[in-house]
Motif scaffolding. Structure first.
Motif, PDB file in Angstrom:
ATOM      1  N   ASN A   1       0.818  -1.213   0.000  1.00  0.00           N
ATOM      2  CA  ASN A   1       0.000   0.000   0.000  1.00  0.00           C
ATOM      3  C   ASN A   1       0.854   1.266   0.000  1.00  0.00           C
ATOM      4  N   ILE A   2       1.990   1.230   0.654  1.00  0.00           N
ATOM      5  CA  ILE A   2       2.918   2.364   0.590  1.00  0.00           C
ATOM      6  C   ILE A   2       3.357   2.576  -0.860  1.00  0.00           C
ATOM      7  N   ASN A   3       3.655   1.500  -1.546  1.00  0.00           N
ATOM      8  CA  ASN A   3       4.060   1.606  -2.944  1.00  0.00           C
ATOM      9  C   ASN A   3       2.939   2.168  -3.813  1.00  0.00           C
ATOM     10  N   ILE A   4       1.701   1.744  -3.562  1.00  0.00           N
ATOM     11  CA  ILE A   4       0.555   2.278  -4.306  1.00  0.00           C
ATOM     12  C   ILE A   4       0.400   3.775  -4.008  1.00  0.00           C
ATOM     13  N   HIS A   5       0.531   4.135  -2.754  1.00  0.00           N
ATOM     14  CA  HIS A   5       0.440   5.535  -2.330  1.00  0.00           C
ATOM     15  C   HIS A   5       1.506   6.372  -3.035  1.00  0.00           C
ATOM     16  N   ASN A   6       2.733   5.870  -3.072  1.00  0.00           N
ATOM     17  CA  ASN A   6       3.821   6.585  -3.759  1.00  0.00           C
ATOM     18  C   ASN A   6       3.513   6.747  -5.245  1.00  0.00           C
ATOM     19  N   ALA A   7       3.015   5.681  -5.881  1.00  0.00           N
ATOM     20  CA  ALA A   7       2.703   5.737  -7.311  1.00  0.00           C
ATOM     21  C   ALA A   7       1.621   6.788  -7.594  1.00  0.00           C
ATOM     22  N   TYR A   8       0.625   6.861  -6.733  1.00  0.00           N
ATOM     23  CA  TYR A   8      -0.441   7.848  -6.883  1.00  0.00           C
ATOM     24  C   TYR A   8       0.145   9.267  -6.905  1.00  0.00           C
ATOM     25  N   HIS A   9       1.013   9.551  -5.940  1.00  0.00           N
ATOM     26  CA  HIS A   9       1.590  10.896  -5.855  1.00  0.00           C
ATOM     27  C   HIS A   9       2.595  11.171  -6.970  1.00  0.00           C
ATOM     28  N   ILE A  10       3.272  10.150  -7.464  1.00  0.00           N
ATOM     29  CA  ILE A  10       4.160  10.331  -8.613  1.00  0.00           C
ATOM     30  C   ILE A  10       3.345  10.813  -9.812  1.00  0.00           C
ATOM     31  N   GLY A  11       2.179  10.221 -10.008  1.00  0.00           N
ATOM     32  CA  GLY A  11       1.289  10.655 -11.084  1.00  0.00           C
ATOM     33  C   GLY A  11       0.884  12.113 -10.927  1.00  0.00           C
ATOM     34  N   GLN A  12       0.610  12.527  -9.694  1.00  0.00           N
ATOM     35  CA  GLN A  12       0.274  13.925  -9.447  1.00  0.00           C
ATOM     36  C   GLN A  12       1.441  14.843  -9.825  1.00  0.00           C
ATOM     37  N   ILE A  13       2.638  14.443  -9.437  1.00  0.00           N
ATOM     38  CA  ILE A  13       3.823  15.255  -9.734  1.00  0.00           C
ATOM     39  C   ILE A  13       3.987  15.432 -11.243  1.00  0.00           C
ATOM     40  N   VAL A  14       3.850  14.351 -11.991  1.00  0.00           N
ATOM     41  CA  VAL A  14       3.986  14.437 -13.449  1.00  0.00           C
ATOM     42  C   VAL A  14       2.888  15.339 -14.016  1.00  0.00           C
ATOM     43  N   GLU A  15       1.676  15.200 -13.516  1.00  0.00           N
ATOM     44  CA  GLU A  15       0.574  16.036 -14.017  1.00  0.00           C
ATOM     45  C   GLU A  15       0.811  17.515 -13.705  1.00  0.00           C
ATOM     46  N   ILE A  16       1.320  17.827 -12.526  1.00  0.00           N
ATOM     47  CA  ILE A  16       1.640  19.218 -12.180  1.00  0.00           C
ATOM     48  C   ILE A  16       2.722  19.743 -13.113  1.00  0.00           C
ATOM     49  N   ARG A  17       3.736  18.930 -13.372  1.00  0.00           N
ATOM     50  CA  ARG A  17       4.810  19.363 -14.288  1.00  0.00           C
ATOM     51  C   ARG A  17       4.258  19.639 -15.682  1.00  0.00           C
ATOM     52  N   LYS A  18       3.325  18.802 -16.139  1.00  0.00           N
ATOM     53  CA  LYS A  18       2.711  19.027 -17.442  1.00  0.00           C
ATOM     54  C   LYS A  18       1.948  20.350 -17.459  1.00  0.00           C
ATOM     55  N   THR A  19       1.173  20.584 -16.415  1.00  0.00           N
ATOM     56  CA  THR A  19       0.405  21.827 -16.313  1.00  0.00           C
ATOM     57  C   THR A  19       1.325  23.037 -16.287  1.00  0.00           C
ATOM     58  N   LEU A  20       2.435  22.903 -15.597  1.00  0.00           N
ATOM     59  CA  LEU A  20       3.403  23.990 -15.479  1.00  0.00           C
ATOM     60  C   LEU A  20       4.226  24.172 -16.755  1.00  0.00           C
ATOM     61  N   GLY A  21       4.199  23.156 -17.627  1.00  0.00           N
ATOM     62  CA  GLY A  21       4.952  23.222 -18.878  1.00  0.00           C
ATOM     63  C   GLY A  21       6.411  22.853 -18.726  1.00  0.00           C
ATOM     64  N   VAL A  22       6.739  22.073 -17.694  1.00  0.00           N
ATOM     65  CA  VAL A  22       8.134  21.670 -17.461  1.00  0.00           C
ATOM     66  C   VAL A  22       8.280  20.147 -17.463  1.00  0.00           C
ATOM     67  N   TRP A  23       7.488  19.488 -18.311  1.00  0.00           N
ATOM     68  CA  TRP A  23       7.613  18.049 -18.448  1.00  0.00           C
ATOM     69  C   TRP A  23       8.055  17.727 -19.857  1.00  0.00           C
ATOM     70  N   ASP A  24       9.096  16.914 -19.982  1.00  0.00           N
ATOM     71  CA  ASP A  24       9.584  16.473 -21.281  1.00  0.00           C
ATOM     72  C   ASP A  24       9.027  15.072 -21.515  1.00  0.00           C
ATOM     73  N   SER A  25       8.203  14.918 -22.528  1.00  0.00           N
ATOM     74  CA  SER A  25       7.533  13.635 -22.773  1.00  0.00           C
ATOM     75  C   SER A  25       8.518  12.516 -23.114  1.00  0.00           C
ATOM     76  N   LYS A  26       9.765  12.848 -23.431  1.00  0.00           N
ATOM     77  CA  LYS A  26      10.750  11.781 -23.647  1.00  0.00           C
ATOM     78  C   LYS A  26      11.027  11.009 -22.353  1.00  0.00           C
ATOM     79  N   ASN A  27      10.640  11.602 -21.212  1.00  0.00           N
ATOM     80  CA  ASN A  27      10.769  10.918 -19.929  1.00  0.00           C
ATOM     81  C   ASN A  27       9.626   9.946 -19.667  1.00  0.00           C
ATOM     82  N   GLY A  28       8.675   9.894 -20.578  1.00  0.00           N
ATOM     83  CA  GLY A  28       7.519   9.017 -20.446  1.00  0.00           C
ATOM     84  C   GLY A  28       6.255   9.851 -20.273  1.00  0.00           C
ATOM     85  N   VAL A  29       5.140   9.244 -20.548  1.00  0.00           N
ATOM     86  CA  VAL A  29       3.817   9.850 -20.369  1.00  0.00           C
ATOM     87  C   VAL A  29       3.674  11.109 -21.214  1.00  0.00           C
ATOM     88  N   ASN A  30       3.004  10.978 -22.331  1.00  0.00           N
ATOM     89  CA  ASN A  30       2.754  12.147 -23.196  1.00  0.00           C
ATOM     90  C   ASN A  30       1.740  13.079 -22.595  1.00  0.00           C
TER      91      ASN A  30
END
Length: 165
Positions: A136-165
């Protein structure tokens, strides 16, 4: 594959191995303090999420190791705290290093652990085994990792070559 191997594989996927989703080390890589502190509305910033991950991962790691907890009662909202709104890049890097340390310490604790521990109760007041808590800790971490990537996308500082378009 034994239980220890499964838990380690989950932990590695969350922390530093590109798998089905972006791992944490890539999700936070290259951020400045300003980017990490950026937020909109009532949402949490990446920095706040990192603080939250540090708190809960460290707390459960200490419990797993049999170390005393810093406090018994916890308000989850307080774990997202960023006490100084003018944090510097040095302070951000300190938070990043602290997160890397706790994630590395978790992996090491699992590697060194006897398989029997994974079947033992994680809490006095519950029969939940450590294997379930760690999963469950791992699931919790994965959930927040997704949030971080989504925030980076919104902010315009995510490079899709790192995964997740």
């Amino acid at each position: 594959m034994n239980l220890k191997a499964v838990l380690l594989e989950q932990m590695d996927a969350c922390y530093d191995e590109m798998s089905w989703f972006v791992p944490l080390n890539i999700a936070i890589d290259g951020l400045s303090a300003e980017q990490a502190a950026w937020k909109t509305g009532d949402s949490n910033s990446i920095w706040q999420i990192v603080n939250h991950l540090i708190f809960w991962n460290e707390r459960y790691l200490n419990r797993f190791k049999g170390l005393p907890l810093s406090q018994e009662e916890v308000n989850n909202d307080d774990t997202f705290d960023c006490t100084n709104p003018n944090e510097t890049n040095e302070e951000w890097q300190s938070s990043v290093l602290q997160l890397h340390r706790v994630m590395s310490d978790w992996a090491e604790a699992i590697k060194e652990c006897d398989e029997v521990k994974f079947h033992s109760a994680a809490y006095k007041e519950s029969d939940s085994p450590w294997s379930s808590v760690i999963a469950n800790i791992n699931i919790h971490n994965a959930y927040h990792i997704g949030q971080i990537v989504e925030i980076r996308k919104t902010l315009g500082v995510w490079d899709s070559k790192n995964g997740v378009n």
